[in-house]
Design an enzyme around this catalytic site. Structure first.
Site, short mmCIF file in Angstrom:
data_model
loop_
_atom_site.label_atom_id
_atom_site.label_comp_id
_atom_site.label_asym_id
_atom_site.label_seq_id
_atom_site.Cartn_x
_atom_site.Cartn_y
_atom_site.Cartn_z
N SER A 126 0.84 -1.20 0.00
CA SER A 126 0.00 0.00 0.00
C SER A 126 0.88 1.26 0.00
O SER A 126 1.78 1.38 0.82
CB SER A 126 -0.87 0.03 1.25
N HIS B 262 -7.17 2.56 -5.17
CA HIS B 262 -6.12 1.58 -5.44
C HIS B 262 -6.02 1.46 -6.94
O HIS B 262 -7.04 1.34 -7.61
CB HIS B 262 -6.55 0.21 -4.88
N HIS C 111 -5.80 -8.17 -0.17
CA HIS C 111 -5.62 -8.43 1.26
C HIS C 111 -6.72 -9.35 1.79
O HIS C 111 -7.88 -9.21 1.40
CB HIS C 111 -5.66 -7.12 2.07
N TYR D 84 -8.00 -9.10 4.68
CA TYR D 84 -8.98 -8.29 5.42
C TYR D 84 -10.04 -7.65 4.51
O TYR D 84 -11.08 -7.23 4.98
CB TYR D 84 -8.30 -7.22 6.29
N GLU D 85 -9.77 -7.60 3.21
CA GLU D 85 -10.78 -7.08 2.29
C GLU D 85 -11.89 -8.10 2.07
O GLU D 85 -12.92 -7.78 1.48
CB GLU D 85 -10.14 -6.75 0.94
N ALA E 199 3.87 -2.17 4.27
CA ALA E 199 3.96 -1.23 5.39
C ALA E 199 3.72 -2.06 6.65
O ALA E 199 2.89 -2.97 6.64
CB ALA E 199 2.89 -0.16 5.26
N MET F 188 -0.42 -6.80 7.70
CA MET F 188 -1.64 -7.52 7.33
C MET F 188 -1.55 -8.11 5.92
O MET F 188 -2.57 -8.26 5.23
CB MET F 188 -2.84 -6.57 7.41
N ASN G 287 4.99 2.99 11.63
CA ASN G 287 4.55 3.43 12.97
C ASN G 287 5.15 2.48 14.00
O ASN G 287 5.55 1.37 13.66
CB ASN G 287 3.02 3.42 13.04
N HIS H 129 -4.21 4.98 10.38
CA HIS H 129 -3.89 4.84 8.96
C HIS H 129 -3.21 6.09 8.40
O HIS H 129 -2.38 6.00 7.50
CB HIS H 129 -5.18 4.52 8.21
N1 HPA Z 1 -0.22 -3.11 12.61
C1 HPA Z 1 -0.62 -3.87 11.58
N2 HPA Z 1 -0.45 -3.54 10.32
C2 HPA Z 1 0.19 -2.40 10.04
C3 HPA Z 1 0.64 -1.55 11.06
C4 HPA Z 1 0.43 -1.93 12.41
O1 HPA Z 1 0.80 -1.23 13.37
N3 HPA Z 1 1.24 -0.49 10.45
C5 HPA Z 1 1.15 -0.70 9.11
N4 HPA Z 1 0.51 -1.85 8.86
#
Ligand code: HPA
Length: 295
Positions: A46, A77, A99, A101-102, A129, A232, A256, A270
């Protein structure tokens, strides 16, 4: 989608699978519609799809124009397969991945990887990421993936569950060499030459299904398990690529730091993920494109 195995009617969870012929139809269509014969495929995470824009002499196929290819549901996207040349080296980029989760099942998430195998791809590069679990990591670091923890796999969501197609690989593939060590060494040297060594890390990526971010207790568990970053995506594609015998190299952008302290006011969000991605995307592209050149 086919009923590949009669065992399906006894299954606790439904096992989705595609037939060899379905993957083949997609691969043959692509081979008939481009003259490019890449050996390297890059799955862009992403916000990291800018790499595909760097390709020269591009042939672009939106996912919804490719026979049997899954369609992208995420707004904004790009959702396209881009064939072209990166510094003169032929490659194919997935601009936008699928993904779990989608709502896609793991067979669909990994559909493109088996198509890559049938296209003659030998090396798959994955980027994503991820949240930093290792206390030494800083936001903006790039982590070379040394190994992974397949948490959805622990819960029965392994893309290799169900009928095994021997033309792709063996029933019980080894995963202790999932990430190619020679490519990792080359990437380390490449990053050093590019002046990126100060923010290059190495570690274990743990995949969770998402889409909710982790609780504090979950982050602490993942740290105890030896994970350095959490995300994810990526793991199902790597499992399928290794099943087919393709080499894998992976990079996680630490967007992060996860929260492990109940007194912390930090919240995973996000927006921070996207902002860090924008900040580091060029460095990540530089490492990947130079690695491809040096391969
Ligand atoms: N957790 C899960 N997935 C992620 C995170 C996170 O902190 N940051 C970017 N993708």
């Amino acid at each position: 989608m086919t009923n590949a195995s009669p065992i399906e009617k006894y299954c606790f969870v439904s096992i989705y699978s595609y037939s060899y012929e379905e993957y083949k139809e997609t691969a043959d269509w692509l081979l008939a519609n481009t003259d490019i014969r890449p050996k390297v495929a890059i799955i862009c995470g992403s916000g990291l799809g800018g790499l595909a824009d760097l390709l020269d002499n591009k042939n672009v196929f939106p996912y919804n124009t490719i026979p049997r290819f899954p369609h992208s549901t995420v707004q904004g996207h790009k959702g396209q397969l881009v064939f072209g040349e990166l510094n003169g080296k032929q490659c194919v980029c997935m601009q936008g991945r699928f993904h779990f989760y989608e709502g896609y099942n793991v067979a669909t998430v990994t559909y493109p990887v088996r198509v890559f195998f049938l296209l003659g791809i030998e090396t798959v590069i994955v980027t994503n990421a991820a949240g930093g679990l290792n206390p030494k990591f800083k936001v903006g670091d790039i982590m070379l993936i040394r190994d992974h923890i397949n948490m959805p796999g622990f819960a029965g969501q392994n893309p290799l569950c169900g009928h095994n197609e021997e033309r792709f690989g063996v029933r019980f593939p080894c995963m202790s060499d999932a990430y190619d060590r020679d490519l990792a060494r080359l990437a380390r040297e490449t990053a050093q030459d590019l002046g990126c060594a100060s923010f290059l890390q190495e570690g274990v990526y743990c995949m969770l299904a998402g889409p909710s971010y982790e609780t504090i207790a979950e982050c602490r568990v993942l740290q105890l398990l030896g994970a350095d970053a959490v995300g994810m995506s990526t793991v199902p594609e790597v499992v399928v690529a290794r099943h087919c015998g393709m080499r894998v190299f992976g990079l996680s952008l630490i967007t992060n730091k996860v929260v492990t302290d109940y007194d912390s006011k930090e919240r995973a969000n996000h927006e921070e993920v996207l902002a860090t991605t924008r900040m580091r995307t060029e460095d990540l592209q530089k490492i990947v494109s130079n690695l491809v050149t040096n391969m």
